[in-house]
Design an enzyme around this catalytic site. Structure first.
Site, short mmCIF file in Angstrom:
data_model
loop_
_atom_site.label_atom_id
_atom_site.label_comp_id
_atom_site.label_asym_id
_atom_site.label_seq_id
_atom_site.Cartn_x
_atom_site.Cartn_y
_atom_site.Cartn_z
N HIS A 193 0.82 -1.21 0.00
CA HIS A 193 0.00 0.00 0.00
C HIS A 193 0.86 1.27 0.00
CE1 HIS A 193 -3.62 -2.21 0.45
NE2 HIS A 193 -3.29 -2.72 1.62
N VAL A 194 1.89 1.26 0.85
CA VAL A 194 2.69 2.48 0.99
C VAL A 194 3.53 2.72 -0.26
CG1 VAL A 194 4.42 3.67 2.38
CG2 VAL A 194 2.70 2.25 3.50
N ASP A 216 4.20 -3.31 18.18
CA ASP A 216 4.29 -2.25 17.17
C ASP A 216 4.46 -0.87 17.83
OD1 ASP A 216 3.61 -1.18 14.28
OD2 ASP A 216 2.23 -0.15 15.65
N LYS A 253 7.87 1.96 17.91
CA LYS A 253 7.79 3.41 17.67
C LYS A 253 8.27 4.20 18.89
CE LYS A 253 3.73 2.50 14.79
NZ LYS A 253 2.26 2.47 14.86
#
Lengths: 427, 427
Positions: free
Chosen positions: A13-14, A199, A203
């Protein structure tokens, strides 16, 4: 200035979102021309939302990284090890700047990669690795360089936030809401990385390293997720004025940087308590700024691709960056006063003389100009004999609204000039 | 790397705040050494919170700007014309980069100054001119270069927001709250620039120019303020589910950029509706990011000085900027798991066996370890015969909390393992 030639590895997608942005770069504010030299992914034949056939195909990401026609290598493969890491290392070793959206890679190998990039004197940028469309990496690294940061905290996983928000709102169980999130595409088929807190931990570790100039060591990050939270916990907390959310944080202590991810209970008055659904938010506390909070889409093809594009834009290195971002002679779009007749819902507040027919005169004036009323509120008359009246209209042109008020003027009904205020559309 | 020598003109709150930050620069993340070459202000003898006597004094800002020992000129005088403008022009003409916090100057003369800076190939930075400690200028200019921006809107004047918020909360009149704001230092002795919307308009015009690469023309900005808003308007709006706030915006239209400042009514569910008191917030809407919102202190010596310091940090131009902001070998602070015994308020959720003495056992276990209860909530037992119980404690060590839970275990009272969740301090 020669075009900047980028190679894109990873066409999910990115990656596809980035190609789409490069193809309409003229509408963005990029300080030069970008060209895509080549692309790489596991499967060449997969159906994709953009046409990749016009770009040179590389079966192997590392080969793309080393290609002499690639000025900047963009890694969008994902995964902390394997082909992503190998290709990034090869690019850096070949003296090429790297842009990546890969949080696992940077959380686990960021220090070694940063060292390699410094040895080769090339940039390693990863704005898109943290909180998607929220530009927190550069804000922390550059804009807030003059702030002594004490704590970075936030909601860094949209899936977890969607889960806890929706459970409380709908009274449904964790499993039930998770299944819905998977159907909506908010959660992966295997949601472990998200719901375990891992996740968010990647970050938070990256943000902590930047905020505190700390030697990123992911093994020291304590992680727990939302998978232990039950609906009853959320409900009881709610009744005690608290919202349970998965909070990621990095805190400066005397012993070093404590970085962790865990469910926390926030007083409903806390700014992060109101961040609902799949939004992300980061709160940076420091001296002498107090607190700055950034909120926005933490994931998704468009926001993440735009963050990558921001890093690509940074690769152009003009001698100076123009004050407003573009050279002064390119600042061509005019300021205008506008047509003054915008269509909007309006809030109207006035005091009406307390006499028979006042409200009828108001209603007729509005109706005569086609202004339709959504809500109306009239209070008892005050000592002066005037009644406060407020109206919320449906969307109409300001000119119609003004014509209606001019009509009303003739009846000599409003005591003072009415206040006409535009209503912002709900967001 | 040679130190960067700055000259500071204007020694009000922000100027003194900047000196204070330069003096403790070792605790910040500045990529090099900063020296103050000289300072300038109207009065040398005025009492100031920092000792300025150790710096070379200049009676005249323009002389400081041209001094050969000044590498970067920092203008904190204020005012759109007069000595601030003259000194900035002299600095740029002398080929020196300029940093300014002067929104009126940039709103009115930004284009001409940008042109001069480009001719001389020097930087003109003004992060501190918009929204104090919120790094929105660089976010818009650089980080979001890959976003096609449609609208920038926000609450850009803390005084106006304090006024409308406080009027509604306290039911007091505009004049009354304004007098309080002046006493508290939230409003100037002459509040015209703030309450008329002019200050917010300066900021909105600057943001619009950057967001839309538009030819800044402040004469086209439509401005109205909060001085026409009455308590009754706020109250009626509130009862209709709306909050009236002074909103500044720049919108891209087919005719050009419409920039304006006016009171608007926001649905209470709108993110900006919840920004209360003297905070500022900026919402950037664009494609493909959706919306990104930045919130923080829009004024004040510390936040504004830290924004200036961020611009100063940008003046260092290493060949590459290290990935995490600092050279890898300077990333010395360790990550640590922490002591695991933090002091916090806790939320405790469990199901207690529905038998006599259950609550007593819980209370005694907590008391025996010195954990004091702030709130407790027990619900009726469910079909299984277990009662949901939630407790909010006062602040205590996690170890005490855990000891209390171990004690409780002995009574065989909790049906499942209790969930222990840290409570975030109210902000």
């Amino acid at each position: 200035m020669a075009p900047l030639r980028i190679g894109i590895a990873g066409l999910g997608h990115v990656g596809c979102g980035l190609i789409e942005l490069v193809e309409r770069q003229d509408r963005l504010r990029i300080p030069g021309q970008i060209e895509i030299t080549g692309v790489s992914a596991r499967s060449q034949s997969r159906n994709r939302p953009v046409d990749t056939s016009k770009y040179r195909w590389f079966d192997d990401a590392a080969t793309l990284a080393e290609d002499p026609d690639v000025d900047v290598f963009v890694e969008l493969i994902g995964g902390s090890d394997g082909p992503a890491k190998f290709a990034v290392e090869e690019a850096l070793k070949a003296g090429k700047p790297v842009i990546t959206a890969n949080k696992a890679l940077i959380a686990k190998h960021g220090m070694a990669l940063a060292k390699l990039a410094e040895e080769k004197q090339v940039d390693l940028l990863f704005e898109a690795a943290v909180a998607g469309g929220i530009p927190v990496v550069r804000v922390l690294r550059d804009s807030l360089a003059g702030v002594e940061i004490k704590r970075v905290s936030g909601i860094l996983n949209g899936t977890c936030n969607f889960l806890t928000t929706t459970m409380l709102e709908t009274g449904r169980s964790y499993d039930d809401v998770l299944a819905e999130a998977q159907k909506l595409g908010y959660a992966e088929a295997d949601p472990t990385l998200d719901v375990s807190g891992m996740d968010a931990a990647h970050k938070a570790a990256i943000l902590s390293a930047i905020a505190f100039s700390a030697d990123l060591d992911f093994s020291k990050v304590k992680v727990s997720g939302v998978d232990t939270i039950e609906l009853e916990d959320l409900r009881l907390a709610d009744r005690l004025g608290l919202r349970i959310k998965l909070i990621a944080e990095g805190v400066l202590t005397d012993d070093g940087v404590v970085c962790r991810v865990e469910p926390m209970a926030l007083p409903v008055s806390h700014p992060l308590a109101r961040i609902d659904g799949s939004l992300n938010t980061v709160r940076i506390e420091g001296d002498p700024v107090g607190a700055v909070t950034l909120t926005g889409p933490g994931a998704g093809a468009g926001p993440t691709a735009s963050a990558v594009m921001g890093d690509v834009a940074k690769m152009f290195r003009p001698a100076i960056r123009p004050a407003f971002g573009r050279a002064e002679h390119h600042m061509a779009r005019p300021f205008t006063e506008g047509r003054g007749d915008e269509v909007s819902a309006f809030f109207l507040s006035m005091r009406l003389a307390d006499k028979p027919g006042a409200l009828a005169a108001l209603s007729e004036s509005l109706a005569a100009e086609g202004v339709s009323v959504d809500k109306i509120l009239q209070d008892s008359a005050d000592e002066s004999g005037a009644s406060p009246v407020a109206i919320v209209t449906h969307r109409c042109a300001r000119s119609n609204m003004q014509a209606a008020l001019a009509r009303l003027q003739k009846f000599a009904i409003p005591v003072d000039p009415p206040r006409l205020i535009r209503i912002e559309a709900a967001s």
